[in-house]
Design an enzyme around this catalytic site. Structure first.
Site, PDB file in Angstrom:
ATOM      1  N   CYS A   2       0.725  -1.307  -0.002  1.00  0.00           N
ATOM      2  CA  CYS A   2      -0.265  -0.301   0.179  1.00  0.00           C
ATOM      3  C   CYS A   2       0.792   1.340   0.173  1.00  0.00           C
ATOM      4  CB  CYS A   2      -0.680   0.188   1.043  1.00  0.00           C
ATOM      5  SG  CYS A   2      -2.274  -1.607   1.174  1.00  0.00           S
ATOM      6  N   ARG A  27       5.137   0.668  -6.102  1.00  0.00           N
ATOM      7  CA  ARG A  27       4.891  -0.259  -5.403  1.00  0.00           C
ATOM      8  C   ARG A  27       3.793  -1.118  -5.556  1.00  0.00           C
ATOM      9  NH1 ARG A  27       6.583   2.264   0.089  1.00  0.00           N
ATOM     10  NH2 ARG A  27       5.179   1.385   0.825  1.00  0.00           N
ATOM     11  N   TRP A  75      -3.105  -2.993  -1.747  1.00  0.00           N
ATOM     12  CA  TRP A  75      -2.148  -3.916  -1.964  1.00  0.00           C
ATOM     13  C   TRP A  75      -3.128  -5.197  -1.351  1.00  0.00           C
ATOM     14  CZ3 TRP A  75       1.372  -8.454  -1.020  1.00  0.00           C
ATOM     15  CH2 TRP A  75       1.341  -8.381  -1.780  1.00  0.00           C
ATOM     16  N   ASN A  99      -1.383   1.460   5.975  1.00  0.00           N
ATOM     17  CA  ASN A  99      -0.563   0.649   5.010  1.00  0.00           C
ATOM     18  C   ASN A  99      -0.259  -0.766   6.452  1.00  0.00           C
ATOM     19  OD1 ASN A  99       1.205  -1.268   4.030  1.00  0.00           O
ATOM     20  ND2 ASN A  99       3.046   0.624   3.657  1.00  0.00           N
ATOM     21  N   GLY A 100      -0.474  -2.005   6.100  1.00  0.00           N
ATOM     22  CA  GLY A 100       0.439  -3.173   7.063  1.00  0.00           C
ATOM     23  C   GLY A 100      -1.072  -4.095   7.343  1.00  0.00           C
ATOM     24  N   GLU A 479      19.020 -15.470 -10.224  1.00  0.00           N
ATOM     25  CA  GLU A 479      19.027 -14.026 -10.625  1.00  0.00           C
ATOM     26  C   GLU A 479      18.031 -14.244 -11.763  1.00  0.00           C
ATOM     27  OE1 GLU A 479      17.757 -11.703  -8.500  1.00  0.00           O
ATOM     28  OE2 GLU A 479      17.846 -10.102  -9.569  1.00  0.00           O
ATOM     29  N   LYS A 483      14.330 -12.570 -12.603  1.00  0.00           N
ATOM     30  CA  LYS A 483      13.819 -11.434 -13.189  1.00  0.00           C
ATOM     31  C   LYS A 483      12.634 -11.584 -14.194  1.00  0.00           C
ATOM     32  CE  LYS A 483      14.775  -9.302 -11.273  1.00  0.00           C
ATOM     33  NZ  LYS A 483      15.457  -8.867 -10.361  1.00  0.00           N
ATOM     34  N   GLU A 486       9.218 -13.596 -13.621  1.00  0.00           N
ATOM     35  CA  GLU A 486       8.922 -12.021 -12.408  1.00  0.00           C
ATOM     36  C   GLU A 486       7.880 -11.065 -12.945  1.00  0.00           C
ATOM     37  OE1 GLU A 486      10.144  -9.242  -9.929  1.00  0.00           O
ATOM     38  OE2 GLU A 486      12.052  -9.929 -10.005  1.00  0.00           O
ATOM     39  N   HIS A 502      19.452 -35.681 -12.497  1.00  0.00           N
ATOM     40  CA  HIS A 502      19.355 -36.179 -11.128  1.00  0.00           C
ATOM     41  C   HIS A 502      18.238 -36.251 -10.908  1.00  0.00           C
ATOM     42  CE1 HIS A 502      23.452 -37.500 -10.031  1.00  0.00           C
ATOM     43  NE2 HIS A 502      23.743 -36.372 -10.013  1.00  0.00           N
ATOM     44  N   LYS A 601       6.737  -4.040  -5.120  1.00  0.00           N
ATOM     45  CA  LYS A 601       7.917  -3.652  -4.625  1.00  0.00           C
ATOM     46  C   LYS A 601       8.556  -3.006  -3.511  1.00  0.00           C
ATOM     47  CE  LYS A 601      12.173  -1.269  -6.017  1.00  0.00           C
ATOM     48  NZ  LYS A 601      13.109  -2.975  -7.022  1.00  0.00           N
TER      49      LYS A 601
HETATM   50  O1  M6R Z   1      13.427  -4.098  -1.016  1.00  0.00           O
HETATM   51  P1  M6R Z   1      14.298  -5.998  -0.675  1.00  0.00           P
HETATM   52  O2  M6R Z   1      15.384  -5.499  -1.797  1.00  0.00           O
HETATM   53  O3  M6R Z   1      14.409  -6.314   0.886  1.00  0.00           O
HETATM   54  O4  M6R Z   1      13.269  -6.416  -1.407  1.00  0.00           O
HETATM   55  C1  M6R Z   1      13.604  -8.134  -1.682  1.00  0.00           C
HETATM   56  C2  M6R Z   1      12.924  -8.374  -2.517  1.00  0.00           C
HETATM   57  O5  M6R Z   1      11.045  -8.518  -2.405  1.00  0.00           O
HETATM   58  C3  M6R Z   1      12.754  -8.016  -3.997  1.00  0.00           C
HETATM   59  O6  M6R Z   1      14.242  -8.217  -3.906  1.00  0.00           O
HETATM   60  C4  M6R Z   1      12.392  -8.612  -4.660  1.00  0.00           C
HETATM   61  O7  M6R Z   1      12.738 -10.063  -5.403  1.00  0.00           O
HETATM   62  C5  M6R Z   1      12.405  -8.443  -6.084  1.00  0.00           C
HETATM   63  N1  M6R Z   1      10.988  -8.038  -7.089  1.00  0.00           N
HETATM   64  C6  M6R Z   1      13.242  -9.059  -7.731  1.00  0.00           C
HETATM   65  O8  M6R Z   1      13.424  -8.079  -8.873  1.00  0.00           O
END
Ligand code: M6R
Length: 606
Positions: A2, A27, A75, A99-100, A479, A483, A486, A502, A601
Site C-alpha cells: 500500500c 509499490r 495492495w 498500510n500494514g 537471479e 527476473k 516475475e 539427477h 516493490k
Molecule cells: O527491498 P528488498 O531488497 O528487501 O526486496 C526484496 C525482494 O522483495 C526483491 O528483491 C524482489 O525479489 C524483487 N522484485 C526482485 O526483482
C-alpha cells in the site's frame, strides 16, 4: 504494498494527492482512493483498479476538492480488491488510510460489533477506523494513543477527524511513513518520490511517534503525547532521478543506470587503491574477527548474497550461510557473538528481513545492513550500514539495486581476504582495479542489445524455461530466472547444471529452452557437457559466456558474450544480458514491465 499520501496547504489537494499517489504506483496496488475536507465535511472517493479508474469514477460521482486530504493505493491483503475494500475507511467523523496488517483485528471487530458497529468491508483497516470513532470524545491525540494501545501488528496511518478540518494525524509502527514540509504546506507519504515535485525536505517518522499536520505546520509527539524535536532530512535525489526520462520503462532506464550506480557506490569506498569500509564502522580489524557470516535477505537481494557467499568463501575462506529471511526467522539459527549477520535490502523495509535483523540483535550478534533507501527501518536499526547509492529504484524488478549490492559484497570480500591475510596487498589492489573496470564493460554490453532482443523473440512463446550454471554462474542464473519469471510470467527454474541429470533433465524437450551461464573458466568444460546434454534432447539453448572463450559453435543455438574480467567479477557483467532478456521478453508479451501482476516493490508484510 500500500501507498499512503496526505496533504495540507494552499494547493488544490486532490491534484496533489493524485500526483503523489501516481509516484507510489511502483509499490504495486489494486485499488485507490482519496478523502478530502470539502465544505467542512470529509468526502471520500475510491475505486478498484488503477488511479485512472479513480479519476474516471470522480468524473461520474463528482470530483471532490479542498486543501486537506489523504490518499491511498491498496495492495489487497484482507479481502479482495474491490471498491468497498479500498481505502480510505471510516465514517463522517473519522477517516483513515492504512498500510500494514492489524493482527488482532478480529478481536477488535467482535468488540465493536457488540457495541453496535456494522462493518462494510472485509479489511482489518476498517476496525481501526471504527475503533477511533468509538474511543473519540473530542481529543484526537488521546483517541489515537488509546487506539495504539489496543492494536497489534504493523501500521502506517493517516487520520482525519471531522472536528478538525485542515488537520492530518500520522503515526506508524513497522511500516514506513515520512512527513514532508514545503512553504506553508505539509505532506505525508510512504516514500520520498511522492513528495519530490513539491519539496525535498522531510522527516522520518519513528515507531509510534505521532505527527500533526495542521494548516501547513508540523508538530511531532511521542507515544505519551510529549512534544518532540526532530531532525529534518533533505532528499539526495530530485524528481528527475525518479523519472523514466526518454526510456519506455523504468526497468530499462535502471539497467542503463547501473554503470553510474556502481561508481557512486564503489568510488567513495576505495582509498589509495584499497577497499575501505571504515565510514560504515567496518574496519579490517573488526571484519577479521568474525567466525561465521550469515547473509539474510529476500528475492533478488538474497541472490546478491549468494554471489557474496561464493566470493567471500573463495577469497577469504570464511564460512558464509545465505538464508531467505522468512526461513531464517523460524529455523532457530545458531548465532553467536562472534558472528556477523548481513541484511541486504533495497527498500530497507522488507518485513521478514527487518524481523530477521531483530532476531540477530536479540542474540547479541552484530548486524550489518546493505541498504539503498536512506533512513529506512533496516538501515536505522542495524549496528552498521553500508548504503548502496543506486538512487531510487522504481521498477518492481530489481536490477541496479542488485548490481550495487554485488559491488558491496566484493568490497567486503576484498577487505576481509586482505584483513585475514588470504590475499596480498598487490592482489587486493588488482581486484579493486578490476572492479572499477566493470562500469565501462557494462556500457559496452548495453551498446548492443540486439542479441538479447533476438533471444527474447525466441523465448516469447515458451511456457517453461531452465537456467543452468555451476558455482558463481549458478548463483547468477537464479537471479536471471527470477527476473524472467516475475515480469514475463513464463515459468522458469534455475538449476545447478551438474544436478540436472539427477531428475530434472526428464523435463527437457524441444519445448523447454535452456539458458546456460558459463563464465567461470575452471568450470566451463563441465557446464558445456551439461549444455550438450540438453541440446541433444532438443532444447533451444542460449549460452552466456565471456569474450575470448573458445566455444564450439554447435554447442548452443545462440551465444551471447560479455567482456572478460576476473572470473570472480563475472556475475556483474553476465547479469546484464539476463536482465535484458527478461526485459525484452516481457515487452514482447505485452506485460506491464514495471508493475508486474501481484507484486509489490516493497514487501512490508510477512
Ligand atoms: O527491498 P528488498 O531488497 O528487501 O526486496 C526484496 C525482494 O522483495 C526483491 O528483491 C524482489 O525479489 C524483487 N522484485 C526482485 O526483482
Amino acid at each position: 504494498m500500500c501507498g499512503i499520501v496526505g496533504y495540507v496547504g494552499a494547493r488544490e489537494c486532490t491534484e496533489v494527492l493524485l500526483n503523489s499517489l501516481s509516484k507510489l504506483e511502483y509499490r504495486g496496488y489494486d485499488s485507490a482512493g482519496i478523502a478530502v475536507f470539502e465544505d467542512g465535511e470529509i468526502r471520500t472517493r475510491k475505486s478498484k483498479g488503477k488511479i485512472q479508474d479513480l479519476v474516471s469514477k470522480m468524473e461520474t460521482e463528482g470530483r471532490i476538492t479542498g486543501h486537506c486530504g489523504i490518499g491511498h493505493t491498496r495492495w489487497a491483503t484482507h479481502g479482495e480488491p474491490s471498491d468497498v475494500n479500498s481505502h480510505p475507511h471510516g465514517n463522517a467523523n473519522v477517516t483513515i488510510v492504512h498500510n500494514g496488517i492489524i493482527e488482532n483485528y478480529k478481536k477488535i471487530k467482535e468488540f465493536l460489533t457488540r457495541k453496535g458497529y456494522v462493518f462494510e468491508s472485509e479489511t482489518d483497516t476498517e476496525t481501526v477506523a471504527k475503533l477511533l470513532d468509538c474511543f473519540y470524545e473530542g481529543n484526537p491525540m488521546q483517541t489515537i494513543q488509546r487506539v495504539l494501545d489496543e492494536i497489534e501488528g504493523s501500521y502506517a496511518l493517516g487520520i482525519m477527524f471531522r472536528d478538525y478540518p485542515g488537520r492530518i494525524y500520522a503515526v506508524r509502527k513497522d511500516s514506513p511513513l515520512i512527513v514532508a514540509v514545503g512553504e506553508n504546506e505539509a505532506f505525508i507519504a510512504s516514500d520520498v518520490p511522492a513528495i519530490l515535485k513539491y519539496t525535498k525536505n522531510y522527516y522520518l517518522l519513528e515507531q509510534d511517534e505521532i505527527a500533526v499536520l495542521d494548516n501547513g505546520r508540523v508538530e511531532f509527539f511521542d507515544d505519551h503525547g510529549a512534544p518532540k524535536k526532530k531532525q529534518m532530512l533533505v532528499a539526495d535525489f530530485d524528481e528527475e532521478a525518479a523519472k523514466k526520462g526518454n526510456y519506455p520503462h523504468y526497468m530499462i532506464k535502471e539497467i542503463h543506470d547501473q554503470p553510474v550506480s556502481i561508481k557512486t557506490t564503489v568510488t567513495p569506498r576505495i582509498v589509495n587503491g584499497m577497499p575501505n569500509l571504515e565510514e560504515c564502522g567496518m574496519t579490517y580489524e573488526r571484519l577479521k574477527n568474525y567466525k561465521n557470516i550469515f547473509v539474510v535477505a529476500c528475492g533478488t537481494a538474497m541472490h546478491a548474497g549468494l554471489v557474496g557467499k561464493y566470493v567471500i568463501e573463495k577469497l577469504a575462506r570464511v564460512s558464509v550461510t545465505v538464508d531467505v529471511a522468512s526461513e531464517f526467522r523460524y529455523r532457530d539459527p545458531i548465532l553467536s557473538k562472534d558472528d556477523l549477520v548481513i541484511l541486504v535490502s533495497q527498500s530497507g523495509e522488507t518485513a521478514d528481513t527487518l524481523e530477521a535483523m531483530r532476531l540477530a540483535k536479540r542474540n547479541g550478534t552484530d548486524t550489518l545492513a546493505i541498504v539503498n533507501v536512506k533512513g529506512s527501518s533496516i538501515a536505522r536499526d542495524a549496528d552498521m550500514v553500508i548504503y548502496t547509492h543506486a538512487g531510487p529504484e522504481i521498477s518492481v524488478a530489481s536490477t541496479k539495486a542488485y548490481m550495487v549490492q554485488l559491488s558491496v559484497f566484493y568490497l567486503i570480500a576484498f577487505s576481509l581476504a586482505y584483513a585475514n591475510g588470504r590475499i596480498t596487498e598487490e592482489e587486493c589492489r588488482h581486484l579493486v582495479e578490476q572492479l572499477t573496470q566493470v562500469p565501462d564493460q557494462i556500457e559496452e554490453i548495453l551498446k548492443t542489445p540486439e542479441n538479447c532482443q533476438y533471444v527474447a523473440s525466441q523465448l516469447v512463446n515458451a511456457d517453461n524455461l531452465l537456467y543452468i550454471g555451476r558455482g558463481l554462474d549458478y548463483a547468477l542464473s537464479m537471479e536471471g530466472s527470477l527476473k524472467l519469471k516475475e515480469i514475463s510470467y513464463i515459468h522458469s527454474e534455475s538449476y545447478a547444471a551438474g544436478e540436472l541429470k539427477h531428475g530434472t533433465i526428464s523435463l527437457v524437450t524441444e519445448e523447454m529452452p535452456v539458458i546456460a551461464v558459463a563464465t567461470q573458466r575452471d568450470l566451463f568444460e563441465k557446464t558445456i557437457s551439461n549444455v550438450k546434454e540438453v541440446k541433444s534432447r532438443g532444447a533451444y539453448v542460449v549460452l552466456v559466456t565471456h569474450e575470448g572463450q573458445e566455444v564450439d559453435k554447435e554447442a548452443a543455438d545462440c551465444i551471447i558474450t560479455v567482456p572478460s574480467i576476473d572470473d570472480l567479477l563475472m556475475p556483474m557483467t553476465a547479469v546484464v544480458p539476463l536482465q535484458l532478456i527478461a526485459y525484452y521478453t516481457s515487452v514482447l508479451r505485452g506485460n506491464d514491465v514495471d508493475k508486474p501482476r501481484n507484486l509489490a516493490k516493497s514487501v512490508t508484510v510477512e
